[in-house]
Structures are given as structure tokens and as C-alpha cells.
Design a protein around this motif. Structure first.
Motif, PDB file in Angstrom:
ATOM      1  N   GLY A 197     -59.660 -22.579 -93.679  1.00 10.59           N
ATOM      2  CA  GLY A 197     -60.167 -21.474 -92.871  1.00 10.59           C
ATOM      3  C   GLY A 197     -59.678 -20.124 -93.358  1.00 10.59           C
ATOM      4  O   GLY A 197     -60.447 -19.159 -93.436  1.00 10.59           O
ATOM      5  N   PHE A 198     -58.405 -20.035 -93.713  1.00 13.07           N
ATOM      6  CA  PHE A 198     -57.860 -18.771 -94.199  1.00 13.07           C
ATOM      7  C   PHE A 198     -58.428 -18.393 -95.561  1.00 13.07           C
ATOM      8  O   PHE A 198     -58.444 -17.217 -95.919  1.00 13.07           O
ATOM      9  CB  PHE A 198     -56.330 -18.804 -94.230  1.00 13.07           C
ATOM     10  N   LEU A 199     -58.916 -19.357 -96.330  1.00 11.84           N
ATOM     11  CA  LEU A 199     -59.516 -19.057 -97.624  1.00 11.84           C
ATOM     12  C   LEU A 199     -60.996 -18.695 -97.517  1.00 11.84           C
ATOM     13  O   LEU A 199     -61.492 -17.839 -98.249  1.00 11.84           O
ATOM     14  CB  LEU A 199     -59.353 -20.254 -98.572  1.00 11.84           C
ATOM     15  N   VAL A 243     -61.013  -7.347 -92.297  1.00 16.82           N
ATOM     16  CA  VAL A 243     -60.216  -8.467 -92.790  1.00 16.82           C
ATOM     17  C   VAL A 243     -58.840  -7.908 -93.157  1.00 16.82           C
ATOM     18  O   VAL A 243     -58.750  -6.893 -93.845  1.00 16.82           O
ATOM     19  CB  VAL A 243     -60.871  -9.107 -94.038  1.00 16.82           C
ATOM     20  N   PRO A 244     -57.778  -8.552 -92.703  1.00 14.66           N
ATOM     21  CA  PRO A 244     -56.433  -8.084 -93.075  1.00 14.66           C
ATOM     22  C   PRO A 244     -56.262  -8.115 -94.594  1.00 14.66           C
ATOM     23  O   PRO A 244     -56.884  -8.926 -95.279  1.00 14.66           O
ATOM     24  CB  PRO A 244     -55.497  -9.090 -92.415  1.00 14.66           C
ATOM     25  N   ASP A 245     -55.394  -7.251 -95.101  1.00 15.56           N
ATOM     26  CA  ASP A 245     -55.124  -7.269 -96.540  1.00 15.56           C
ATOM     27  C   ASP A 245     -54.502  -8.624 -96.892  1.00 15.56           C
ATOM     28  O   ASP A 245     -54.002  -9.343 -96.020  1.00 15.56           O
ATOM     29  CB  ASP A 245     -54.223  -6.093 -96.947  1.00 15.56           C
ATOM     30  N   GLY A 263     -52.751 -11.380 -94.488  1.00 15.97           N
ATOM     31  CA  GLY A 263     -53.452 -12.650 -94.304  1.00 15.97           C
ATOM     32  C   GLY A 263     -52.549 -13.836 -94.591  1.00 15.97           C
ATOM     33  O   GLY A 263     -52.575 -14.847 -93.883  1.00 15.97           O
ATOM     34  N   THR A 264     -51.717 -13.692 -95.620  1.00 20.55           N
ATOM     35  CA  THR A 264     -50.759 -14.750 -95.964  1.00 20.55           C
ATOM     36  C   THR A 264     -49.733 -14.923 -94.848  1.00 20.55           C
ATOM     37  O   THR A 264     -49.390 -16.055 -94.475  1.00 20.55           O
ATOM     38  CB  THR A 264     -50.068 -14.418 -97.295  1.00 20.55           C
ATOM     39  N   GLU A 265     -49.247 -13.812 -94.309  1.00 21.43           N
ATOM     40  CA  GLU A 265     -48.287 -13.880 -93.193  1.00 21.43           C
ATOM     41  C   GLU A 265     -48.916 -14.573 -91.985  1.00 21.43           C
ATOM     42  O   GLU A 265     -48.265 -15.393 -91.326  1.00 21.43           O
ATOM     43  CB  GLU A 265     -47.832 -12.476 -92.793  1.00 21.43           C
ATOM     44  N   LEU A 266     -50.168 -14.239 -91.701  1.00 16.91           N
ATOM     45  CA  LEU A 266     -50.849 -14.849 -90.555  1.00 16.91           C
ATOM     46  C   LEU A 266     -51.050 -16.347 -90.768  1.00 16.91           C
ATOM     47  O   LEU A 266     -50.876 -17.143 -89.836  1.00 16.91           O
ATOM     48  CB  LEU A 266     -52.192 -14.158 -90.309  1.00 16.91           C
ATOM     49  N   ALA A 267     -51.416 -16.741 -91.984  1.00 19.30           N
ATOM     50  CA  ALA A 267     -51.589 -18.168 -92.284  1.00 19.30           C
ATOM     51  C   ALA A 267     -50.266 -18.907 -92.132  1.00 19.30           C
ATOM     52  O   ALA A 267     -50.212 -19.997 -91.542  1.00 19.30           O
ATOM     53  CB  ALA A 267     -52.149 -18.351 -93.695  1.00 19.30           C
ATOM     54  N   ALA A 268     -49.182 -18.327 -92.651  1.00 21.64           N
ATOM     55  CA  ALA A 268     -47.858 -18.956 -92.539  1.00 21.64           C
ATOM     56  C   ALA A 268     -47.451 -19.096 -91.081  1.00 21.64           C
ATOM     57  O   ALA A 268     -46.924 -20.136 -90.666  1.00 21.64           O
ATOM     58  CB  ALA A 268     -46.820 -18.143 -93.314  1.00 21.64           C
ATOM     59  N   ASP A 269     -47.715 -18.071 -90.289  1.00 25.59           N
ATOM     60  CA  ASP A 269     -47.394 -18.110 -88.865  1.00 25.59           C
ATOM     61  C   ASP A 269     -48.188 -19.215 -88.159  1.00 25.59           C
ATOM     62  O   ASP A 269     -47.634 -19.983 -87.368  1.00 25.59           O
ATOM     63  CB  ASP A 269     -47.669 -16.749 -88.224  1.00 25.59           C
ATOM     64  N   ALA A 270     -49.480 -19.289 -88.466  1.00 26.12           N
ATOM     65  CA  ALA A 270     -50.330 -20.326 -87.855  1.00 26.12           C
ATOM     66  C   ALA A 270     -49.827 -21.720 -88.223  1.00 26.12           C
ATOM     67  O   ALA A 270     -49.750 -22.613 -87.372  1.00 26.12           O
ATOM     68  CB  ALA A 270     -51.779 -20.142 -88.294  1.00 26.12           C
ATOM     69  N   LEU A 271     -49.459 -21.909 -89.486  1.00 26.32           N
ATOM     70  CA  LEU A 271     -48.965 -23.220 -89.920  1.00 26.32           C
ATOM     71  C   LEU A 271     -47.617 -23.554 -89.297  1.00 26.32           C
ATOM     72  O   LEU A 271     -47.383 -24.703 -88.920  1.00 26.32           O
ATOM     73  CB  LEU A 271     -48.893 -23.286 -91.446  1.00 26.32           C
TER      74      LEU A 271
END
Length: 128
Positions: free
Chosen positions: A54-56, A69-71, A75-83
Motif C-alpha cells: 500500500g505504501f508503494l 502525498v508526503p515526501d 512516507g517512510t516514517e509513516l510506513a514504519a509507524d504503521a508497521l
């Protein structure tokens, strides 16, 4: 569908191999208590794949329709937080981390070998 069909046709058995290795990774983490214990390893594997995919895929879709769309860094920080929230916080148990580490390294060394073999196969096919 097109993306997964093309990947399956072009990737030989690499995709199957990578999925098997990733699933084994989540079994390993689960066995060592390094992820949430209330979900089965195959459920954790599913959550991980769904979140990462989804993040990709989602940002280009949003951009194509004029949405913000976040930079990439954010976006990487948000994906890490979600995981972290989906799979569980990193445990304090450093003994479990140390015990799992050699198995994790071995597993991903195996994955890297298969990826390299597939890259070599792809290069050979493209030269012919």
C-alpha cells in the motif's frame, strides 16, 4: 493484476522463493517473541505485505489524481509507524534478539543468493 502477472512471468520462481523466505522470517520472529503474539505468523506476514504494498502503490495513485502525498522521508516514517503498530513494538528482550539474529541472517543470505541468481538469469536472457 498486471503487475503481479508480469512479475510472476518475468521473475521465474524468485517471487515464490522470496515469499517463502519472508513467511519463514515471520515464523522466526513469532517463535522468538519478537512480534505480536496474538496473531499467527502467516497473519503477520499478510499484514506486512499489505502495508508495504500500500505504501508503494498508493502515493502514485494519489498524485495522479491531484492529492497531496508526503515526501519520501515522511512516507517512510509513516510506513514504519504503521508497521510498528501492526506487528508490535520492538521487545526489550535482547536475549531473544541475539538468539534470532543468526537465523535471520542465514534466511536473508539465502534470499540474496536467489535474487542474485535471478538477476544473472535476467541479464543472460536480455543479452541473447
Amino acid at each position: 493484476g498486471t503487475l503481479t502477472d508480469t512479475a510472476a512471468a518475468e521473475g521465474g520462481n524468485l517471487i515464490d522463493r522470496r515469499l517463502e523466505d519472508q513467511e519463514a522470517y515471520f515464523r522466526l520472529l513469532h517463535e522468538h517473541g519478537l512480534v505480536r503474539g496474538d496473531l499467527q505468523p502467516e497473519e503477520l506476514f499478510h499484514v506486512f505485505g499489505t502495508v508495504v504494498t500500500g505504501f508503494l502503490i498508493y502515493p502514485p495513485l494519489l498524485e495522479n489524481h491531484g492529492h497531496h502525498v508526503p515526501d519520501p522521508a515522511r512516507g517512510t516514517e509513516l510506513a514504519a509507524d504503521a508497521l510498528r503498530h501492526a506487528l508490535g513494538e520492538t521487545p526489550e528482550d535482547t536475549d531473544a534478539l541475539r538468539a534470532a539474529w543468526p537465523q535471520v541472517v542465514g534466511l536473508f543470505d539465502n534470499t540474496v543468493q536467489h535474487v542474485r541468481a535471478e538477476i544473472d538469469r535476467y541479464r543472460t536472457i536480455r543479452r541473447e
